[in-house]
Design a protein around this motif. Structure first.
Motif, PDB file in Angstrom:
ATOM      1  N   LYS A   1       0.813  -1.228   0.000  1.00  9.29           N
ATOM      2  CA  LYS A   1       0.000   0.000   0.000  1.00  9.29           C
ATOM      3  C   LYS A   1       0.845   1.276   0.000  1.00  9.29           C
ATOM      4  O   LYS A   1       0.336   2.347  -0.337  1.00  9.29           O
ATOM      5  N   LYS A   2       2.105   1.172   0.359  1.00  8.95           N
ATOM      6  CA  LYS A   2       2.973   2.350   0.379  1.00  8.95           C
ATOM      7  C   LYS A   2       3.527   2.690  -1.002  1.00  8.95           C
ATOM      8  O   LYS A   2       4.042   3.790  -1.215  1.00  8.95           O
ATOM      9  N   ILE A   3       3.429   1.762  -1.935  1.00 11.55           N
ATOM     10  CA  ILE A   3       4.122   1.931  -3.220  1.00 11.55           C
ATOM     11  C   ILE A   3       3.506   3.040  -4.054  1.00 11.55           C
ATOM     12  O   ILE A   3       4.217   3.834  -4.682  1.00 11.55           O
ATOM     13  N   TYR A   4       2.180   3.137  -4.089  1.00 14.91           N
ATOM     14  CA  TYR A   4       1.538   4.125  -4.960  1.00 14.91           C
ATOM     15  C   TYR A   4       2.033   5.539  -4.667  1.00 14.91           C
ATOM     16  O   TYR A   4       2.414   6.280  -5.584  1.00 14.91           O
ATOM     17  N   ALA A   5       2.048   5.922  -3.400  1.00 20.17           N
ATOM     18  CA  ALA A   5       2.468   7.283  -3.048  1.00 20.17           C
ATOM     19  C   ALA A   5       3.922   7.540  -3.425  1.00 20.17           C
ATOM     20  O   ALA A   5       4.296   8.664  -3.795  1.00 20.17           O
ATOM     21  N   GLN A   6       4.744   6.497  -3.355  1.00 20.73           N
ATOM     22  CA  GLN A   6       6.165   6.656  -3.653  1.00 20.73           C
ATOM     23  C   GLN A   6       6.434   6.721  -5.154  1.00 20.73           C
ATOM     24  O   GLN A   6       7.383   7.374  -5.605  1.00 20.73           O
ATOM     25  N   THR A   7       5.614   6.039  -5.964  1.00 15.40           N
ATOM     26  CA  THR A   7       5.864   5.998  -7.413  1.00 15.40           C
ATOM     27  C   THR A   7       5.006   6.994  -8.189  1.00 15.40           C
ATOM     28  O   THR A   7       5.307   7.284  -9.344  1.00 15.40           O
ATOM     29  N   SER A   8       3.966   7.518  -7.580  1.00 14.67           N
ATOM     30  CA  SER A   8       3.081   8.446  -8.290  1.00 14.67           C
ATOM     31  C   SER A   8       3.807   9.665  -8.867  1.00 14.67           C
ATOM     32  O   SER A   8       3.508  10.091  -9.984  1.00 14.67           O
ATOM     33  N   PRO A   9       4.789  10.250  -8.153  1.00 12.53           N
ATOM     34  CA  PRO A   9       5.517  11.399  -8.734  1.00 12.53           C
ATOM     35  C   PRO A   9       6.274  11.062 -10.015  1.00 12.53           C
ATOM     36  O   PRO A   9       6.656  11.955 -10.779  1.00 12.53           O
ATOM     37  N   LEU A  10       6.505   9.770 -10.271  1.00 14.92           N
ATOM     38  CA  LEU A  10       7.284   9.366 -11.441  1.00 14.92           C
ATOM     39  C   LEU A  10       6.401   9.046 -12.645  1.00 14.92           C
ATOM     40  O   LEU A  10       6.926   8.718 -13.712  1.00 14.92           O
ATOM     41  N   LYS A  11       5.080   9.136 -12.489  1.00 11.63           N
ATOM     42  CA  LYS A  11       4.187   8.703 -13.570  1.00 11.63           C
ATOM     43  C   LYS A  11       4.293   9.631 -14.757  1.00 11.63           C
ATOM     44  O   LYS A  11       4.677  10.793 -14.655  1.00 11.63           O
ATOM     45  N   ARG A  12       3.853   9.104 -15.915  1.00 10.47           N
ATOM     46  CA  ARG A  12       3.875   9.891 -17.145  1.00 10.47           C
ATOM     47  C   ARG A  12       2.906  11.058 -17.020  1.00 10.47           C
ATOM     48  O   ARG A  12       1.865  10.962 -16.384  1.00 10.47           O
ATOM     49  N   SER A  13       3.255  12.165 -17.660  1.00 13.41           N
ATOM     50  CA  SER A  13       2.410  13.354 -17.562  1.00 13.41           C
ATOM     51  C   SER A  13       1.190  13.214 -18.474  1.00 13.41           C
ATOM     52  O   SER A  13       1.159  12.422 -19.380  1.00 13.41           O
TER      53      SER A  13
END
Length: 492
Positions: free
Chosen positions: A480-492
């Motif tokens: 459950k912690k992964i989304y918040a950590q990887t969300s800043p890296l998502k495609r624009s």
């Protein structure tokens, strides 16, 4: 012997089931459907192909079994949700149908949020807006194809269009209408707030009909083309997930449906007590005066297929699952998020993408496959967690789809969700739910519950192992912690 027919209109095929009074599937016929993708993010189909292939599948049922037309008393439908079929004043399609998996409408979704407001939207429709819903598709046509929109007199959803073409009677069934973002789900009426907010006239929205109600009988032309007789009772039918739940016996609170196919679904019925907050879908059930909460994972079985096709193409899915079964629960701290095409519940994020976290030199094919299977399960467990937070009790789950074909995965589900998981003896999916509506709607049973006792046949039950459940819970908390950590890296 008399029969009913359940027609399941999917995206890749239409499948018709011939079912007798004992609930036995005597025969089934599937006819393929084509999908057009004229631009990136676009997904469309020809509505008339649905009609022709439905007729062909019914005709093939009769030819293969040799039964007489008079032996079929009723038919009904399950259908893919959300697809927009725009009709002119003569009831003919103005353009190809825009499907549930079409993602072109992000700007229109923002327009809806700005125009109505998030809280007001949930109050009006009991749901939030997503690209797949029908109303954003209407706004896209208004903005991008104004000449088409100017000629539009009404609209239908996929299975409702097929039923209209078979009967000549135009209605929209409630469990499907719930996914348009134009329906007051609890009020069972078209939402005036949404109609007025987007200048959609009352006459544009078809009359509403309950899933079990008769929509009429076949036209003479449809009778000839299907091989049935004109007096066949045509029952409205239901949305695919509602019919899938019905065909799995999921009609009462306390029960849940866990469906792992290309996408994944966790669904629990409700009698109307829920107060939706937008984190889950809240739709009308195919069982009268019932509703359901539903969470969706966009890339469930699709994630496992992706691993097989792109990483381990030299082995079958079955071989890879066997490898995964040799690896301990938690995959030795390897985690996978199944966000290959974005994610629906609980993030509602079309831009997020998947990831492996914690790859180690010791990890093998089995670890990777097990991590993918666990990640899919955890994604659905997030919906499970929200449902429990809403005050629902889930005593057991029925698992269907690809996730129910492996005893190993079924046990994983029981351990991860911490409750018994049951499989069906003979899984037939939404088509059986459609057949149940046909049987109940035509008077074979006094209630759907009676129909369920005859038509739905359960198989093995998998009970949770407390020790394994503890391992999965610890792994799930890390997931459950992964989304918040990887969300800043998502495609624009």
């Amino acid at each position: 012997m008399t029969y009913v027919i359940g027609v399941d209109l999917g995206t890749s095929a239409v499948k018709s089931l011939l079912v007798n009074r004992s609930g036995d599937v005597t025969a089934s016929v599937s006819k393929s459907l084509s999908v057009q993708q004229p631009a990136a993010g676009h997904s469309e189909q020809n509505p008339d192909e649905w009609v022709e292939q439905t007729k062909a599948s019914i005709q093939a049922l009769l030819e293969e079994t040799g039964i007489k037309a008079e032996e079929v008393e009723s038919l009904s439908f399950s259908g893919q949700m959300h697809g927009l079929v725009l009709l002119d004043e003569n009831g003919r399609p103005l353009r190809p149908a825009i499907l549930w998996n079409d993602t072109r409408t992000s700007e229109q979704c923002e327009t809806i949020r700005r125009t109505i407001g998030e809280n007001e939207l949930i109050e009006a429709t009991q749901n939030t807006v997503l690209e797949g819903f029908t109303l954003p598709k209407m706004l896209w046509v208004q903005e991008n194809e104004p000449e088409v929109w100017s000629r539009a007199a009404s609209f239908l959803l996929p299975k409702d269009y097929v039923r209209y073409r078979l009967t000549g009677s135009m209605q929209m069934e409630l469990s499907d209408a719930a996914g348009t973002l134009l329906l007051d789900v609890k009020g069972k009426t078209w939402s005036r707030t949404m109609q007025e907010g987007f200048n959609i006239s009352a006459s544009f929205c078809p009359p509403l009909i309950e899933s079990h109600e008769s929509a009429g009988t076949l036209t003479k032309e449809a009778a000839v083309q299907t091989g049935l007789h004109e007096g066949v009772n045509v029952i409205a039918g239901g949305a695919d997930n509602a019919c899938g739940a019905l065909g799995s016996g999921i009609t009462e609170p306390g029960e849940g449906l866990l469906s792992i196919g290309t996408s994944g679904v966790l669904l629990v019925p409700d009698h109307g007590e829920a107060v939706p907050d937008g984190r889950l879908h809240y739709f009308n059930h195919a069982s009268k005066d019932q509703y359901y909460y539903m969470g969706v994972t966009l890339s469930a079985g699709n994630s496992l297929q992706w691993v097989k096709d792109n990483l381990f193409f030299d082995e079958t899915i079955e071989q890879l699952v066997e490898r995964a079964s040799q690896v301990p629960a938690g995959a030795d701290h390897l985690l996978f998020t199944p966000f290959l095409t974005g994610e629906r519940t609980p993030y509602m994020d079309a831009g997020i993408r998947g990831s492996f976290i914690g790859l180690d030199i010791r990890h093998t094919r089995g670890h990777i496959v097990r991590a993918v299977m666990e990640g899919i399960t955890y994604s659905l467990k997030e919906s499970h967690e929200i449902i429990l937070q809403q005050g629902f009790q889930i005593d057991s789950l029925v698992s269907i789809g690809g996730g129910a074909k492996s005893s190993f995965w079924l046990q994983m589900q029981a351990d991860a969700f911490g409750c018994p998981v049951r499989k069906l003896a003979h899984e037939q999916g939404p088509g059986l739910g459609a057949a149940m509506l046909a049987a109940y709607g035509t008077g074979w049973f006094a209630t759907l519950e009676e129909c369920k006792k005859t038509f739905v046949k359960e198989g093995e039950t998998f009970n949770p192992d407390p020790d394994q459940s503890l391992i999965y819970e610890q792994s799930f908390q890390a997931y459950k912690k992964i989304y918040a950590q990887t969300s800043p890296l998502k495609r624009s």
